[in-house]
Design a protein around this motif. Structure first.
Motif, PDB file in Angstrom:
ATOM      1  N   THR A 272      49.074  61.769  24.375  1.00 34.49           N
ATOM      2  CA  THR A 272      48.353  61.683  25.645  1.00 34.49           C
ATOM      3  C   THR A 272      47.984  63.084  26.127  1.00 34.49           C
ATOM      4  O   THR A 272      48.816  63.988  26.112  1.00 34.49           O
ATOM      5  N   GLY A 273      46.732  63.214  26.543  1.00 32.13           N
ATOM      6  CA  GLY A 273      46.249  64.504  26.998  1.00 32.13           C
ATOM      7  C   GLY A 273      45.619  65.351  25.911  1.00 32.13           C
ATOM      8  O   GLY A 273      45.003  66.379  26.203  1.00 32.13           O
ATOM      9  N   GLY A 274      45.762  64.921  24.676  1.00 37.99           N
ATOM     10  CA  GLY A 274      45.209  65.672  23.560  1.00 37.99           C
ATOM     11  C   GLY A 274      43.729  65.426  23.339  1.00 37.99           C
ATOM     12  O   GLY A 274      43.080  64.702  24.108  1.00 37.99           O
ATOM     13  N   SER A 275      43.219  66.035  22.287  1.00 33.96           N
ATOM     14  CA  SER A 275      41.790  65.942  21.972  1.00 33.96           C
ATOM     15  C   SER A 275      41.579  65.587  20.503  1.00 33.96           C
ATOM     16  O   SER A 275      42.416  65.905  19.647  1.00 33.96           O
ATOM     17  N   LEU A 276      40.462  64.947  20.240  1.00 29.24           N
ATOM     18  CA  LEU A 276      40.004  64.666  18.884  1.00 29.24           C
ATOM     19  C   LEU A 276      38.496  64.771  18.872  1.00 29.24           C
ATOM     20  O   LEU A 276      37.844  64.511  19.897  1.00 29.24           O
ATOM     21  N   ARG A 277      37.943  65.111  17.716  1.00 26.47           N
ATOM     22  CA  ARG A 277      36.493  65.076  17.572  1.00 26.47           C
ATOM     23  C   ARG A 277      36.142  64.165  16.401  1.00 26.47           C
ATOM     24  O   ARG A 277      36.559  64.401  15.271  1.00 26.47           O
ATOM     25  N   LEU A 278      35.401  63.128  16.714  1.00 28.50           N
ATOM     26  CA  LEU A 278      34.920  62.220  15.689  1.00 28.50           C
ATOM     27  C   LEU A 278      33.554  62.698  15.194  1.00 28.50           C
ATOM     28  O   LEU A 278      32.781  63.284  15.949  1.00 28.50           O
ATOM     29  N   ALA A 279      33.287  62.428  13.942  1.00 27.86           N
ATOM     30  CA  ALA A 279      31.986  62.739  13.368  1.00 27.86           C
ATOM     31  C   ALA A 279      31.454  61.506  12.645  1.00 27.86           C
ATOM     32  O   ALA A 279      32.229  60.703  12.118  1.00 27.86           O
ATOM     33  N   CYS A 280      30.163  61.373  12.636  1.00 27.02           N
ATOM     34  CA  CYS A 280      29.527  60.258  11.937  1.00 27.02           C
ATOM     35  C   CYS A 280      28.349  60.824  11.156  1.00 27.02           C
ATOM     36  O   CYS A 280      27.363  61.272  11.742  1.00 27.02           O
ATOM     37  N   ALA A 281      28.477  60.830   9.849  1.00 23.64           N
ATOM     38  CA  ALA A 281      27.435  61.361   8.982  1.00 23.64           C
ATOM     39  C   ALA A 281      26.516  60.245   8.518  1.00 23.64           C
ATOM     40  O   ALA A 281      26.983  59.179   8.100  1.00 23.64           O
ATOM     41  N   ALA A 282      25.222  60.505   8.578  1.00 23.03           N
ATOM     42  CA  ALA A 282      24.235  59.501   8.203  1.00 23.03           C
ATOM     43  C   ALA A 282      23.533  59.897   6.915  1.00 23.03           C
ATOM     44  O   ALA A 282      23.353  61.082   6.626  1.00 23.03           O
ATOM     45  N   SER A 283      23.152  58.909   6.173  1.00 24.01           N
ATOM     46  CA  SER A 283      22.345  59.143   4.977  1.00 24.01           C
ATOM     47  C   SER A 283      21.243  58.101   4.951  1.00 24.01           C
ATOM     48  O   SER A 283      21.324  57.067   5.598  1.00 24.01           O
ATOM     49  N   GLY A 284      20.202  58.396   4.222  1.00 19.13           N
ATOM     50  CA  GLY A 284      19.097  57.458   4.139  1.00 19.13           C
ATOM     51  C   GLY A 284      17.885  57.961   4.905  1.00 19.13           C
ATOM     52  O   GLY A 284      17.511  59.112   4.776  1.00 19.13           O
ATOM     53  N   ARG A 285      17.326  57.104   5.737  1.00 18.68           N
ATOM     54  CA  ARG A 285      16.100  57.439   6.444  1.00 18.68           C
ATOM     55  C   ARG A 285      16.306  58.559   7.459  1.00 18.68           C
ATOM     56  O   ARG A 285      17.419  58.959   7.748  1.00 18.68           O
ATOM     57  N   THR A 286      15.239  59.039   7.988  1.00 19.95           N
ATOM     58  CA  THR A 286      15.243  60.175   8.896  1.00 19.95           C
ATOM     59  C   THR A 286      16.189  59.945  10.060  1.00 19.95           C
ATOM     60  O   THR A 286      15.993  59.039  10.864  1.00 19.95           O
ATOM     61  N   PHE A 287      17.203  60.761  10.155  1.00 16.82           N
ATOM     62  CA  PHE A 287      18.245  60.624  11.175  1.00 16.82           C
ATOM     63  C   PHE A 287      17.672  60.784  12.576  1.00 16.82           C
ATOM     64  O   PHE A 287      18.060  60.055  13.495  1.00 16.82           O
ATOM     65  N   SER A 288      16.748  61.705  12.747  1.00 15.53           N
ATOM     66  CA  SER A 288      16.217  61.992  14.086  1.00 15.53           C
ATOM     67  C   SER A 288      15.394  60.837  14.647  1.00 15.53           C
ATOM     68  O   SER A 288      15.036  60.861  15.821  1.00 15.53           O
ATOM     69  N   GLY A 289      15.116  59.841  13.834  1.00 20.10           N
ATOM     70  CA  GLY A 289      14.375  58.678  14.291  1.00 20.10           C
ATOM     71  C   GLY A 289      15.255  57.603  14.900  1.00 20.10           C
ATOM     72  O   GLY A 289      14.756  56.526  15.238  1.00 20.10           O
ATOM     73  N   TYR A 290      16.536  57.880  15.042  1.00 19.58           N
ATOM     74  CA  TYR A 290      17.481  56.893  15.552  1.00 19.58           C
ATOM     75  C   TYR A 290      18.172  57.361  16.814  1.00 19.58           C
ATOM     76  O   TYR A 290      18.610  58.512  16.910  1.00 19.58           O
ATOM     77  N   VAL A 291      18.285  56.442  17.749  1.00 19.38           N
ATOM     78  CA  VAL A 291      19.240  56.607  18.835  1.00 19.38           C
ATOM     79  C   VAL A 291      20.618  56.356  18.238  1.00 19.38           C
ATOM     80  O   VAL A 291      20.790  55.454  17.411  1.00 19.38           O
ATOM     81  N   MET A 292      21.600  57.153  18.639  1.00 17.62           N
ATOM     82  CA  MET A 292      22.942  57.008  18.089  1.00 17.62           C
ATOM     83  C   MET A 292      23.925  56.624  19.181  1.00 17.62           C
ATOM     84  O   MET A 292      23.751  56.995  20.351  1.00 17.62           O
ATOM     85  N   GLY A 293      24.939  55.889  18.788  1.00 16.91           N
ATOM     86  CA  GLY A 293      25.929  55.464  19.760  1.00 16.91           C
ATOM     87  C   GLY A 293      27.327  55.420  19.169  1.00 16.91           C
ATOM     88  O   GLY A 293      27.500  55.393  17.952  1.00 16.91           O
ATOM     89  N   TRP A 294      28.285  55.429  20.050  1.00 15.14           N
ATOM     90  CA  TRP A 294      29.686  55.211  19.698  1.00 15.14           C
ATOM     91  C   TRP A 294      30.184  53.997  20.478  1.00 15.14           C
ATOM     92  O   TRP A 294      29.895  53.868  21.679  1.00 15.14           O
TER      93      TRP A 294
END
Length: 119
Positions: free
Chosen positions: A13-35
């Protein structure tokens, strides 16, 4: 597009984490991204979204001011920086990609990464 989430783990509790999500395939910048996240016995819930360019973000009230979503279109990766973690943040976290800005409609989903916050 294929999505691969990583960065989950066990934190106090109180700590931190950083999640990452790597994409492959079509142009990444053409997508809205969500968690999104899903805790045991509960429905999946929205956490945060980020626009194509990264300028616009939205957050669930429960994580606002603690979590930060960002993206690097050159690396085809979206991040979720999670600070001041609480036991109620424990869940499997999923990244998603979509083409419907301003909605919670997402077409592609990653496999999820487990985040556990100990009290």
């Amino acid at each position: 597009v294929q999505l691969q989430a990583s960065g989950g783990g066990l934190v106090q509790t109180g700590g931190s984490l950083r999640l990452a999500c790597a994409a492959s395939g079509r142009t990444f910048s053409g997508y809205v991204m969500g968690w999104f996240r899903q805790a045991p016995g509960k429905d999946r819930e929205f956490v945060a979204t980020i626009s194509y360019s990264g300028v616009s973000t939205t957050y669930a009230a429960s994580v606002k001011d603690r979590f930060i979503i960002s993206r690097d279109n050159a690396k085809k990766t979206v991040y979720l920086q999670m600070n001041s973690l609480k036991p109620e943040d424990t869940a499997v976290y999923y990244c998603a990609a979509g083409t419907s800005p301003g909605t919670l409609i997402f077409d592609y989903w990653g496999q999820g990464t487990q985040v556990t916050v100990s009290s």
